[in-house]
Write a protein that holds these residues in place. Structure first.
Motif, PDB file in Angstrom:
ATOM      1  N   GLN A 148       0.820  -1.209   0.000  1.00 50.42           N
ATOM      2  CA  GLN A 148       0.000   0.000   0.000  1.00 50.42           C
ATOM      3  C   GLN A 148       0.856   1.261   0.000  1.00 50.42           C
ATOM      4  OE1 GLN A 148      -3.319   0.199   2.827  1.00 50.42           O
ATOM      5  NE2 GLN A 148      -2.633   2.237   3.442  1.00 50.42           N
ATOM      6  N   ASP A 149       1.847   1.313   0.884  1.00 53.75           N
ATOM      7  CA  ASP A 149       2.592   2.555   1.082  1.00 53.75           C
ATOM      8  C   ASP A 149       3.615   2.826  -0.006  1.00 53.75           C
ATOM      9  OD1 ASP A 149       1.123   2.763   3.385  1.00 53.75           O
ATOM     10  OD2 ASP A 149       2.734   2.130   4.722  1.00 53.75           O
ATOM     11  N   ARG A 150       4.373   1.798  -0.378  1.00 52.11           N
ATOM     12  CA  ARG A 150       5.445   1.997  -1.346  1.00 52.11           C
ATOM     13  C   ARG A 150       4.971   1.908  -2.781  1.00 52.11           C
ATOM     14  NH1 ARG A 150      10.897  -1.786  -1.999  1.00 52.11           N
ATOM     15  NH2 ARG A 150      11.725  -0.740  -3.846  1.00 52.11           N
ATOM     16  N   PHE A 151       4.043   0.997  -3.017  1.00 55.54           N
ATOM     17  CA  PHE A 151       3.634   0.735  -4.398  1.00 55.54           C
ATOM     18  C   PHE A 151       2.263   1.307  -4.737  1.00 55.54           C
ATOM     19  CE2 PHE A 151       6.716  -2.532  -3.297  1.00 55.54           C
ATOM     20  CZ  PHE A 151       7.603  -2.429  -4.346  1.00 55.54           C
ATOM     21  N   GLY A 152       1.578   1.870  -3.749  1.00 59.06           N
ATOM     22  CA  GLY A 152       0.295   2.485  -4.034  1.00 59.06           C
ATOM     23  C   GLY A 152      -0.761   1.504  -4.471  1.00 59.06           C
ATOM     24  N   ALA A 153      -0.673   0.279  -3.962  1.00 59.79           N
ATOM     25  CA  ALA A 153      -1.636  -0.763  -4.336  1.00 59.79           C
ATOM     26  C   ALA A 153      -2.368  -1.214  -3.077  1.00 59.79           C
ATOM     27  CB  ALA A 153      -0.930  -1.942  -5.000  1.00 59.79           C
ATOM     28  N   ASN A 233      -4.593  -2.576 -10.669  1.00 61.65           N
ATOM     29  CA  ASN A 233      -3.659  -1.535 -10.255  1.00 61.65           C
ATOM     30  C   ASN A 233      -2.408  -2.158  -9.652  1.00 61.65           C
ATOM     31  OD1 ASN A 233      -2.762   1.198  -9.420  1.00 61.65           O
ATOM     32  ND2 ASN A 233      -3.198   0.437  -7.374  1.00 61.65           N
ATOM     33  N   ALA A 234      -2.593  -3.187  -8.809  1.00 63.12           N
ATOM     34  CA  ALA A 234      -1.440  -3.866  -8.223  1.00 63.12           C
ATOM     35  C   ALA A 234      -0.566  -4.476  -9.308  1.00 63.12           C
ATOM     36  CB  ALA A 234      -1.901  -4.940  -7.240  1.00 63.12           C
ATOM     37  N   ALA A 235      -1.192  -5.134 -10.279  1.00 62.36           N
ATOM     38  CA  ALA A 235      -0.431  -5.743 -11.371  1.00 62.36           C
ATOM     39  C   ALA A 235       0.340  -4.698 -12.154  1.00 62.36           C
ATOM     40  CB  ALA A 235      -1.374  -6.523 -12.294  1.00 62.36           C
ATOM     41  N   SER A 236      -0.262  -3.533 -12.346  1.00 64.34           N
ATOM     42  CA  SER A 236       0.389  -2.489 -13.142  1.00 64.34           C
ATOM     43  C   SER A 236       1.569  -1.866 -12.403  1.00 64.34           C
ATOM     44  CB  SER A 236      -0.619  -1.392 -13.510  1.00 64.34           C
ATOM     45  OG  SER A 236      -0.973  -0.617 -12.384  1.00 64.34           O
ATOM     46  N   LYS A 237       1.540  -1.909 -11.064  1.00 59.27           N
ATOM     47  CA  LYS A 237       2.592  -1.260 -10.284  1.00 59.27           C
ATOM     48  C   LYS A 237       3.839  -2.123 -10.145  1.00 59.27           C
ATOM     49  CE  LYS A 237       0.330   2.513  -9.348  1.00 59.27           C
ATOM     50  NZ  LYS A 237      -0.174   2.836  -7.991  1.00 59.27           N
ATOM     51  N   ILE A 238       3.761  -3.400 -10.522  1.00 56.73           N
ATOM     52  CA  ILE A 238       4.875  -4.307 -10.258  1.00 56.73           C
ATOM     53  C   ILE A 238       5.502  -4.867 -11.530  1.00 56.73           C
ATOM     54  CG2 ILE A 238       4.072  -4.925  -7.961  1.00 56.73           C
ATOM     55  CD1 ILE A 238       2.854  -7.437  -9.105  1.00 56.73           C
ATOM     56  N   GLY A 239       5.217  -4.244 -12.664  1.00 53.93           N
ATOM     57  CA  GLY A 239       5.886  -4.653 -13.897  1.00 53.93           C
ATOM     58  C   GLY A 239       7.361  -4.311 -13.853  1.00 53.93           C
ATOM     59  N   ASP A 240       8.179  -5.094 -14.558  1.00 54.80           N
ATOM     60  CA  ASP A 240       9.621  -4.843 -14.589  1.00 54.80           C
ATOM     61  C   ASP A 240       9.938  -3.439 -15.063  1.00 54.80           C
ATOM     62  OD1 ASP A 240      10.643  -7.354 -13.711  1.00 54.80           O
ATOM     63  OD2 ASP A 240      10.209  -8.220 -15.663  1.00 54.80           O
ATOM     64  N   LEU A 243       9.070  -0.828 -12.281  1.00 54.55           N
ATOM     65  CA  LEU A 243       9.986  -0.895 -11.143  1.00 54.55           C
ATOM     66  C   LEU A 243      11.378  -0.420 -11.528  1.00 54.55           C
ATOM     67  CD1 LEU A 243       8.918  -4.286  -9.522  1.00 54.55           C
ATOM     68  CD2 LEU A 243       8.350  -1.975  -8.772  1.00 54.55           C
ATOM     69  N   GLN A 244      11.851  -0.794 -12.715  1.00 57.89           N
ATOM     70  CA  GLN A 244      13.177  -0.349 -13.143  1.00 57.89           C
ATOM     71  C   GLN A 244      13.217   1.161 -13.339  1.00 57.89           C
ATOM     72  OE1 GLN A 244      14.357  -2.605 -16.594  1.00 57.89           O
ATOM     73  NE2 GLN A 244      14.803  -4.453 -15.413  1.00 57.89           N
ATOM     74  N   ARG A 245      12.162   1.697 -13.895  1.00 57.84           N
ATOM     75  CA  ARG A 245      12.114   3.143 -14.113  1.00 57.84           C
ATOM     76  C   ARG A 245      12.147   3.894 -12.775  1.00 57.84           C
ATOM     77  NH1 ARG A 245       7.857   2.984 -16.886  1.00 57.84           N
ATOM     78  NH2 ARG A 245       8.840   2.649 -18.909  1.00 57.84           N
ATOM     79  N   GLN A 246      11.482   3.332 -11.772  1.00 58.13           N
ATOM     80  CA  GLN A 246      11.442   3.972 -10.461  1.00 58.13           C
ATOM     81  C   GLN A 246      12.760   3.840  -9.714  1.00 58.13           C
ATOM     82  OE1 GLN A 246       8.132   2.069  -8.559  1.00 58.13           O
ATOM     83  NE2 GLN A 246       6.593   3.337  -9.573  1.00 58.13           N
ATOM     84  N   THR A 247      13.406   2.687  -9.822  1.00 59.62           N
ATOM     85  CA  THR A 247      14.576   2.422  -8.996  1.00 59.62           C
ATOM     86  C   THR A 247      15.895   2.800  -9.649  1.00 59.62           C
ATOM     87  OG1 THR A 247      14.651   0.130  -9.798  1.00 59.62           O
ATOM     88  CG2 THR A 247      13.416   0.563  -7.765  1.00 59.62           C
ATOM     89  N   GLN A 248      15.964   2.720 -11.004  1.00 54.23           N
ATOM     90  CA  GLN A 248      17.231   3.002 -11.665  1.00 54.23           C
ATOM     91  C   GLN A 248      17.132   4.010 -12.791  1.00 54.23           C
ATOM     92  OE1 GLN A 248      17.886  -1.180 -12.507  1.00 54.23           O
ATOM     93  NE2 GLN A 248      17.468  -0.909 -14.683  1.00 54.23           N
ATOM     94  N   GLY A 249      15.927   4.493 -13.026  1.00 54.53           N
ATOM     95  CA  GLY A 249      15.749   5.565 -13.989  1.00 54.53           C
ATOM     96  C   GLY A 249      15.813   5.151 -15.437  1.00 54.53           C
TER      97      GLY A 249
END
Length: 287
Positions: A148-153, A233-240, A243-249
């Motif tokens: 909920q908090d980190r991934f908004g799901a 929404n949960a499925a959309s927030k955890i795609g590679d 996640l890569q765009r968020q963590t490594q740009g």
């Protein structure tokens, strides 16, 4: 989601802090060699947040690994997990029986901090995962708050999707998918990458989660307005890619292990709309 309608499972375990999963490594008749360790370092995580948190990579125990603590389990959360797990048992039991097969229920181990499994030592950092060595799902309930908090799901059905995805891996184990993936890997098929075996296996688990959602709704009528959107929404927030765009740009398709957000949504919806196991062939053609 009116999850109270779900059947309660008898296969929920509360980790005592002594180690959960019954040993280390893949020897001793479990049918998984050292190559299985490599496969498991790639497969099984919902978020694949920190694969190094699976610490027993060579069959020996790393004494510096996080130790399992007696799980602190809120009674309502425990009841929720039991209801979702119980509904998957009924759903997959019926599906297997219809084709003349018997479904063997998995165990679900609730742990805190760290846990010993047949796949090695793991910490909370890996997220929920399935270990084919002992056919157990492992979950630290603190993950739901992070979801909920980190991934908004947020939402019960988003959490149910996480559990159903891991149960999907158990269905794969029952159907021999893990063995086929291992054989293909030994023959040189790539694990990582946009068309790799890992992505295909993870997307199939998403599809199986959708099949469960379809069948359980037909039987229990427990979904409410907005529930399906929570899972999507949960499925959309955890795609590679997300996640890569968020963590490594940057997005690096060659390192994909679970599929893009669009693919994860697509395959969950495929199972949800069809309710058929046959619709979940992610190993043939384009994904």
């Amino acid at each position: 989601m009116d999850w109270q309608k779900g059947e309660r499972s008898r296969n929920l375990e509360i980790d005592s802090g002594r180690g959960g999963g019954g040993g280390f490594g893949f020897g001793g008749g479990r049918g998984l060699g050292i190559g299985g360790l490599i496969v498991l370092a790639i497969l099984g995580w919902v978020f694949f947040k920190d694969p190094t948190a699976l610490l027993d990579q060579g069959g020996s125990v790393d004494q510096s690994a996080p130790t399992s603590q007696p799980a602190q389990v809120d009674p309502q959360q425990r009841d929720f997990v039991s209801a979702i797990l119980g509904s998957t048992e009924k759903t997959w039991g019926d599906i297997f029986a219809a084709s003349g097969r018997q479904y063997v229920d998995p165990k679900l181990d609730l742990f805190s901090g760290g846990v010993r499994t047949a796949c090695g030592l793991a910490s909370t950092a890996v997220g929920p995962f399935y270990c084919p060595g002992d056919e157990k799902i492992y979950l630290d309930l603190s993950f739901f708050q992070e979801l909920q908090d980190r991934f908004g799901a947020a939402g019960d059905f988003a959490r149910a999707y996480v559990i159903a995805h891991e149960v999907g891996h158990h269905v794969q184990k029952q159907l021999g998918v893990f063995d086929k993936v291992q054989q293909a890997r030994e023959q040189g098929a790539p694990m990582e990458g946009a068309n790799g075996l890992s992505v295909r296996q993870e997307l199939q688990a998403d599809c199986y989660a959708g099949v469960w959602a379809n069948r359980s709704e037909q039987r229990l009528h427990w979904l409410q307005a907005g529930d399906v959107e929570e899972a999507l929404n949960a499925a959309s927030k955890i795609g590679d890619d997300t996640l890569q765009r968020q963590t490594q740009g940057a997005v690096v398709p060659d390192s994909f292990t679970h599929g893009t957000s669009a693919q994860r949504v697509k395959w969950f919806k495929t199972g949800l709309e069809s309710g058929q196991l046959s619709s979940c062939d992610t190993f043939s053609g384009e994904i």
